[in-house]
Design a protein around this motif. Structure first.
Motif, mmCIF file in Angstrom:
data_model
loop_
_atom_site.group_PDB
_atom_site.id
_atom_site.type_symbol
_atom_site.label_atom_id
_atom_site.label_comp_id
_atom_site.label_asym_id
_atom_site.label_seq_id
_atom_site.Cartn_x
_atom_site.Cartn_y
_atom_site.Cartn_z
ATOM 1 N N ASP A 46 -8.008 1.701 2.157
ATOM 2 C CA ASP A 46 -7.737 0.323 1.699
ATOM 3 C C ASP A 46 -9.187 -0.528 1.694
ATOM 4 O O ASP A 46 -9.882 -0.400 2.932
ATOM 5 C CB ASP A 46 -6.847 -0.483 2.309
ATOM 6 N N ASP A 47 -9.787 -1.081 0.786
ATOM 7 C CA ASP A 47 -11.042 -1.936 0.840
ATOM 8 C C ASP A 47 -10.483 -3.218 1.439
ATOM 9 O O ASP A 47 -9.415 -3.791 1.831
ATOM 10 C CB ASP A 47 -11.608 -1.861 -0.433
ATOM 11 N N ARG A 83 -10.185 4.151 -7.956
ATOM 12 C CA ARG A 83 -8.713 3.775 -7.439
ATOM 13 C C ARG A 83 -7.947 4.817 -7.200
ATOM 14 O O ARG A 83 -7.967 5.846 -8.086
ATOM 15 C CB ARG A 83 -8.231 2.795 -8.738
ATOM 16 N N THR A 84 -7.200 5.035 -6.033
ATOM 17 C CA THR A 84 -6.611 6.041 -5.777
ATOM 18 C C THR A 84 -5.373 6.681 -6.910
ATOM 19 O O THR A 84 -5.315 7.726 -7.205
ATOM 20 C CB THR A 84 -5.620 5.737 -4.509
ATOM 21 N N GLU A 85 -5.143 5.716 -7.678
ATOM 22 C CA GLU A 85 -3.976 5.920 -8.666
ATOM 23 C C GLU A 85 -4.669 6.758 -9.688
ATOM 24 O O GLU A 85 -3.904 7.577 -10.328
ATOM 25 C CB GLU A 85 -3.807 4.607 -9.325
ATOM 26 N N ASN A 143 -10.004 -6.028 0.222
ATOM 27 C CA ASN A 143 -8.960 -6.816 -0.587
ATOM 28 C C ASN A 143 -7.793 -5.932 -0.302
ATOM 29 O O ASN A 143 -6.614 -6.633 -1.004
ATOM 30 C CB ASN A 143 -9.265 -6.676 -2.087
ATOM 31 N N THR A 187 -8.453 8.713 1.360
ATOM 32 C CA THR A 187 -8.017 7.402 1.174
ATOM 33 C C THR A 187 -8.181 6.412 1.901
ATOM 34 O O THR A 187 -7.743 6.458 3.148
ATOM 35 C CB THR A 187 -6.480 7.769 0.209
ATOM 36 N N THR A 194 -7.266 -2.998 -1.783
ATOM 37 C CA THR A 194 -6.906 -2.116 -2.997
ATOM 38 C C THR A 194 -7.162 -0.855 -2.375
ATOM 39 O O THR A 194 -8.003 -0.356 -1.713
ATOM 40 C CB THR A 194 -8.190 -2.256 -3.977
ATOM 41 N N SER A 195 -6.149 0.251 -2.713
ATOM 42 C CA SER A 195 -6.495 1.643 -2.340
ATOM 43 C C SER A 195 -7.474 2.420 -2.894
ATOM 44 O O SER A 195 -7.419 2.515 -4.371
ATOM 45 C CB SER A 195 -4.950 2.377 -2.544
ATOM 46 N N LEU A 196 -8.649 2.924 -2.361
ATOM 47 C CA LEU A 196 -9.609 3.624 -3.085
ATOM 48 C C LEU A 196 -9.715 5.092 -2.588
ATOM 49 O O LEU A 196 -9.012 5.201 -1.393
ATOM 50 C CB LEU A 196 -10.637 2.759 -2.905
#
Ligand code: ATP
Ligand code: MG
Length: 428
Positions: A71-72, A48-50, A74, A69, A76-78
């Protein structure tokens, strides 16, 4: 013909002619990590990017401009991992490996940073990484450094220098940061644009600037060493004693702050003048605050990472020899009915001497053609099975590197004859 697909800028292919050098480095590194009792750990290429924002720090080159970076599906930022420590700490917490336990682990794999590609700097590069979680004392700091010193000895690399600094604790660093901010405010006109931005949020990062115009100003700045808290000063002194005992020389570098936010106390880099601008081969440090910052229980920790591309380049610059990856034997079948028997022969050679590299001349062709391929393979020996040999249960054994004539050998004596002809280093 369809249009060719272009490779991605800054992401290199390792070709068969280069892979033996890579394997040598990887094996040497792995053996050294094992010699110190470290075990392998593997973590995903994406997180996760976070995770990276929170660990590496918002005001760093990596997080500000270098991460891949996306988004997948879903939303979600990866992010493709730009370094290994964050993922390893995350995995340590997720798997409960840090509850009343300590971990000594190593890891290797590709990392991704959107940098300007140049010699020694790529967008996909490889690191070998070592982490020790749960250890507070200066002995582990020394162990980290001794491991890397052992690596240079193992590879015959002398052109490296150890640089060392201490960043103290978060509290002592806060006091230093105030002094540093005042210093740079007083010289604000001399700051470049990047540094001016950093002055607001992360003044120590200015010390990490790679702009030569900033060098003089940075050299005159107050140094962290004068603001260390007593425990950090003791820790650093004890580390220096252990290094002295081990005969490891170093240079104190007060400007060494490292490009990631999570470091505390000991930081170090191994630098060389053999690689031009990209002179840091290996870098590491203590990160006592990171585990709790990522939601785990407070756990002291330390680690280092080494760039494999830079290490290989340095090894070559120091005249390091790369192992030969050519086969030992090239098997040639000529004439009617020989293929099946030669194919079995190659397989039985592999059974009898598993360390031998036996290439079978697949796809056959004329004798001349196969011998040309045998030559090109780099193998020192060709094993030749023709109709006559087949009938007599013999094979032809032909040196390809000039030593001696072709001989005829009984099939059941072949392995011994091969081992007798190969140089000792080739019999693996
Ligand atoms: P630099 O100051 O050269 O940008 P860094 O401080 O960003 O390095 P680290 O995050 O400490 O590097 O990574 C450890 C090691 O990984 C470096 O010492 C270097 O050998 C290697 N490395 C880092 N970035 C790259 C890259 N883009 N290409 C190749 N190797 C790299
Ligand atoms: Mg960098």
């Amino acid at each position: 013909m369809s249009e060719q697909i272009q490779p991605i800028r800054g992401m290199a292919d390792v070709l068969p002619s280069d892979s033996a050098g890579w394997q040598l480095l990887e094996t040497t590194l792995r053996e050294i990590a094992h010699a110190y009792g470290y075990r392998e750990m593997r973590v995903p290429v994406v997180e996760r990017t976070e995770l990276f924002r929170r660990s590496i720090g918002e005001v760093t080159d990596i997080v500000e401009k270098e991460m891949y970076t996306f988004d997948d599906r879903n939303g979600t930022s990866l992010t493709l991992r730009p370094e290994a420590t964050a993922g390893i700490v995350r995995a340590g917490i997720s798997n409960g490996l840090l509850h009343n336990q300590r971990q000594k682990v190593w890891f290797t794999g590709p990392m991704f940073r959107y940098e300007r590609p140049q010699k020694g700097r790529y967008r996909q590069f490889h690191q070998f990484d070592v982490e020790a979680l749960g250890y507070a004392g200066p002995d582990i700091d020394a162990e980290m450094i001794l491991m890397t010193a052992r690596l240079w000895r193992a590879l015959g690399i002398e052109a490296v220098t150890l640089e060392l600094n201490s960043l103290g604790t978060a509290e002592s660093r806060a006091a230093y940061r105030d002094v540093l901010t005042t210093y740079f405010r007083d010289h604000e006109a001399a700051l470049d644009t990047d540094s001016r931005t950093r002055l607001q949020r992360s003044p120590m990062r200015i010390l990490d600037s790679k702009n030569p115009d900033m060098r003089e100003l940075i050299a005159g700045a107050p140094v962290m060493m004068d603001y260390l808290d007593p425990e950090s000063a003791d820790h650093f002194a004890a580390l220096r004693e252990l290094l002295d005992d081990a005969g490891i020389g170093y240079r104190l570098n007060p400007q060494l702050v490292r490009g990631l936010d999570y470091y505390s106390r000991t930081v170090f880099e191994w630098v060389t003048d053999r690689l031009g601008a990209q002179g840091t081969v290996c870098a590491g440090g203590r990160y006592d605050g990171l585990v709790s910052q990522l939601g785990g229980r407070a756990t002291p920790a330390i680690g280092w990472a080494l760039g494999l591309e830079r290490l290989l380049e340095l090894y070559r610059a120091c005249d390091g020899v790369e192992p030969d990856s050519a086969p030992d034997i090239f098997v040639v079948a000529v004439g009617a009915g020989t293929l099946r028997s030669a194919f079995q022969l190659a397989e039985s050679l592999r059974d009898d001497a598993p360390a031998l590299r036996v290439e079978f001349g697949c796809d056959g062709g004329s004798f001349k053609n196969q011998m040309k391929r045998a030559d090109r393979s780099g193998a020192p020996l060709a094993v030749i099975l023709g109709e006559e040999e087949l009938a007599n249960a013999t094979v032809g054994l032909k040196p390809l590197r000039g030593q001696g004539e072709q001989q005829t050998v009984a099939r059941d004596k072949l392995v011994n004859a091969v081992l007798a002809l190969l140089p000792a280093s080739d019999t693996r």
